[in-house]
Design an enzyme around this catalytic site. Structure first.
Site, PDB file in Angstrom:
ATOM      1  N   ASP A   1      -0.166   5.022   0.767  1.00 43.78           N
ATOM      2  CA  ASP A   1      -0.407   6.087   1.739  1.00 43.78           C
ATOM      3  C   ASP A   1      -0.184   5.617   3.168  1.00 43.78           C
ATOM      4  O   ASP A   1      -0.815   4.656   3.629  1.00 43.78           O
ATOM      5  CB  ASP A   1      -1.835   6.616   1.604  1.00 43.78           C
TER       6      ASP A   1
ATOM      7  N   ASP B   1       0.866  -1.170   0.000  1.00 48.38           N
ATOM      8  CA  ASP B   1       0.000   0.000   0.000  1.00 48.38           C
ATOM      9  C   ASP B   1       0.906   1.224   0.000  1.00 48.38           C
ATOM     10  O   ASP B   1       2.067   1.155   0.435  1.00 48.38           O
ATOM     11  CB  ASP B   1      -0.883  -0.025   1.253  1.00 48.38           C
TER      12      ASP B   1
END
Length: 313
Positions: A68, A66
């Site tokens: 963020d 991922d």
């Protein structure tokens, strides 16, 4: 001074009893040391050593990160939005609406469907009519301005370990795929899975292809890529900070919670997933803007823009 001589300890030669005491102590120490070593060896045999990970040369394994708050501090779309505002892509009226929608999301802690749809439509309207190549070029500049210094060194090292083992490493994010691709290339990663905005003849139409790559959509993207690449998901790893990515983390054999939010930390501990936290001090679990905002998280960029505008005034 002679009267104080009784306070000075007298040197005495070793007696048979002191020699015996010394030898007994040495023998006891030797036996104790042997016993401790035996206990350590027994414990090591009882607890098998953790296998090397990532496994060097395992061509059927890959890693999915991922973006963020996992690879980068804050949300990529937030920083991208700041760059677009700086380049006068936003109008004041759009700023006010974006700021309100983002404030609602942050304060309520839940996504209002109408707000999110409106935010996504508004974000897409900003890039509508612009060429993909133009946004890619701007994205390179924005990376240098706002993103390069926000990469978590710890997570970057994890990604590099997979690369060094000969494995592919992919970003998986709700941010636009163009932005994600720029970041992946700058970090030397294999590539990126991201939200796809429709374009015709290289020009954005203002529509999405499908929906934002968020939550279950991330898991489906990883599943599809694994099938195309001939990967064994049980041998793959996934890394995320958000409980929204539990579907993706649950797909792989090696899930990691990185800088986890409260829900993911609890879920990871219950399932004995590995945790890593690279934040300094006891910062709040939500650092920057949650990835859950998807393409509508561009509203985060406007929040920063509003603050910047006020400071300048």
């Amino acid at each position: 001074m002679a009267a104080m001589g009784w306070l000075t300890p007298r040197r005495r030669s070793a007696t048979a009893r002191s020699v015996l005491a010394g030898e007994a102590a040495a023998e006891a120490a030797r036996k104790t040391s042997q016993q401790l070593e035996l206990e350590r060896e027994t414990a090591a045999r009882a607890e098998p050593a953790e296998p090397e990970f990532p496994v060097v040369g395992d061509a059927e394994a890959a890693a999915f990160f991922d973006l963020d708050n996992t690879v980068m501090q804050g949300a990529a779309i937030f920083h991208f939005g700041r760059g677009l505002y700086k380049r006068k892509f936003f109008q004041r009226r759009e700023l006010a609406r974006f700021a309100w929608q983002q404030a609602w999301f942050r304060l309520a802690g839940v996504e209002d469907p109408e707000h999110m749809q409106d935010a996504r439509d508004s974000a897409l309207s900003i890039v509508k009519g612009h060429r993909v190549s133009e946004l890619m070029s701007i994205g390179e500049e924005i990376y240098d301005e706002y993103m390069a210094d926000r990469i978590w060194p710890g997570t970057r090292a994890l990604a590099q370990a997979h690369l060094d083992a000969g494995q592919k490493v992919w970003l998986v994010t709700a941010a636009p795929v163009e932005t994600a691709t720029i970041i992946a290339r700058r970090l030397g990663l294999t590539g990126a899975l991201g939200t796809v905005a429709e374009s015709i003849d290289g020009v954005y139409t203002g529509k999405l292809v499908g929906e934002p790559l968020h939550g279950p959509a991330k898991a489906e993207a990883v599943r599809a890529l694994a099938a195309a690449e001939g990967l064994d998901l049980n041998r793959c790893a996934a890394y995320s900070d958000s409980h929204n990515d539990i579907p993706m983390l649950s797909l792989v054999g090696h899930p990691y919670a990185i800088n986890p939010d409260t829900k993911l930390r609890k879920h990871a501990r219950a399932r004995e997933w590995r945790l890593r936290d690279y934040r300094t001090g006891r910062k709040a679990a939500k650092v920057g803007i949650p990835a859950a905002a998807g393409v509508g998280a561009l509203a985060g960029g406007t929040a920063a823009a509003v603050a910047l505008h006020r400071r300048r005034r």
